[in-house]
Write an enzyme that holds these catalytic residues in place. Sequence first.
Site, PDB file in Angstrom:
ATOM      1  N   LYS A   1      25.427  53.242 -39.239  1.00  0.00           N
ATOM      2  CA  LYS A   1      24.677  52.864 -40.730  1.00  0.00           C
ATOM      3  C   LYS A   1      23.617  53.696 -41.086  1.00  0.00           C
ATOM      4  CE  LYS A   1      27.570  49.566 -40.643  1.00  0.00           C
ATOM      5  NZ  LYS A   1      28.247  48.424 -41.146  1.00  0.00           N
TER       6      LYS A   1
HETATM    7  C1  LIG Z   1      28.877  46.982 -40.560  1.00  0.00           C
HETATM    8  C2  LIG Z   1      29.081  45.676 -41.565  1.00  0.00           C
HETATM    9  C3  LIG Z   1      28.859  44.554 -41.001  1.00  0.00           C
HETATM   10  C4  LIG Z   1      28.758  44.220 -40.020  1.00  0.00           C
HETATM   11  O1  LIG Z   1      27.602  44.776 -38.892  1.00  0.00           O
HETATM   12  P1  LIG Z   1      27.821  44.826 -37.807  1.00  0.00           P
HETATM   13  O2  LIG Z   1      26.669  45.145 -37.156  1.00  0.00           O
HETATM   14  O3  LIG Z   1      28.855  45.745 -37.320  1.00  0.00           O
HETATM   15  O4  LIG Z   1      28.161  43.524 -37.024  1.00  0.00           O
HETATM   16  C5  LIG Z   1      28.904  43.679 -42.031  1.00  0.00           C
HETATM   17  N1  LIG Z   1      29.452  44.097 -43.491  1.00  0.00           N
HETATM   18  C6  LIG Z   1      29.293  45.327 -43.854  1.00  0.00           C
HETATM   19  C7  LIG Z   1      29.569  45.553 -45.372  1.00  0.00           C
HETATM   20  C8  LIG Z   1      29.524  46.138 -42.909  1.00  0.00           C
HETATM   21  O5  LIG Z   1      29.667  47.573 -43.368  1.00  0.00           O
END
Ligand SMILES: *Cc1c(COP(=O)(O)O)cnc(C)c1O
Length: 398
Positions: free
Chosen positions: A181
């Site tokens: 991210k």
């Molecule tokens: C990555 C993501 C999540 C979940 O995040 P994690 O930290 O992997 O649990 C939720 N929603 C979206 C749109 C994502 O891209």
Amino acid sequence: MDLKRVLDFEKKNLQEAFNRVLESGRYILSQEVASFEQSLSAYLNIRHCIGVSSGSDALLLSFLALGIKPAEKVICPTFTFFATAGSIARIGARPVFADSCPGCFQLPPFEAQSRIDSETRGIVPVHLFGQCADMDGFKEIKEKNDIFIIEDSAQAFGASLGDKKAGVLGDVGCFSFFPTKNLAALGEAGLVVTASDEIAYKLKALRVHGSFRQKYIHELIGGNFRMDEVQAAFLHVRLNAVDKLIEQRIKNALLYEQAFLSSGIAILCPDPCLCQTKKYEGLSHWDKDNYYPIYLPRSVRGRHTFNQYVIRIKKERDKLRDYLKDRGIQTEIYYPMPLHLQPCFSSLGYQKGDFPIAEKLSQEVMALPIFPGLTEEEIERVVKVICQFFGHPYKSLP
Ligand SMILES: *Cc1c(COP(=O)(O)O)cnc(C)c1O
């Protein structure tokens, strides 16, 4: 995507952060988390930031803190990562799916609005791929209906609309610090933000099994959703440079765009952004064969942070993907199956054809490498190999 390619200026600071935590002897939910939360409040300009164990847990905690009950409905896009809807279902509530905008990939407000009924408690706009959904539209819906807006900002840390950051535009904002991210941990972490003291209190209690004011007195049934000190320390280092990291993504997106457009193999997505309309219309390009085999993503509102650079391949996507893989170029499909067609949601009664835009997007999308640290030469090579696949001449960037 090469996660090891940590930028030079980060390396020393990350190592220092690790040593500091190691020496401190405190490894979960202590001063590193508290100080990171404080800096986040300043960056996002929001009263409460609550560091948690992951983005998925951020969503789950939000629904719990808002008091959404089993069998109540929460509307979300079908074209998103599983956790958006998975976390609704995990608290026993019912995900109600909606289609996407063909111009910007986001959930259009009118699509959500048309699915509101007396059992609806919330809407989850997802700022997909790093660009904001049309939050003005969702704000208007909230003014007319007694529902919560929960932003899934997992992919959009640092994105903004006007002078406001993604995540602070609804009742609650949820972020993920998964290593791919915009703000990336070296492990798992997430964040919930809110302006409400009452919701913040519940979130903080739920994070530690509902025992907050007095140890071993449980006011609520929560869980273990704590953040690690070492992740908070790493994330704090990166938060200090996050705009630099995001600028690199934006620069990389621009380089892709220039390389694709100058080679003449692609056009900016000709499907209009319909987020501000009242229904799906003007999709004249939609099913026509196009001279151009590739559509490029457009920034249609605010600061697009390009967490992902998602192009649409109008023919032979999967073959192209294999071709790239054989030549050492990693791509990803976000997402190959919309959520309404997932086996685990079959009991909700959706069928193929219910959301034609999402279904088509899932067959056309392909994400190219865009992480900070990717070089201009590598970006040119990706475009060159794609041109090669289609037998199209590649023109080098000036
Ligand atoms: C990555 C993501 C999540 C979940 O995040 P994690 O930290 O992997 O649990 C939720 N929603 C979206 C749109 C994502 O891209």
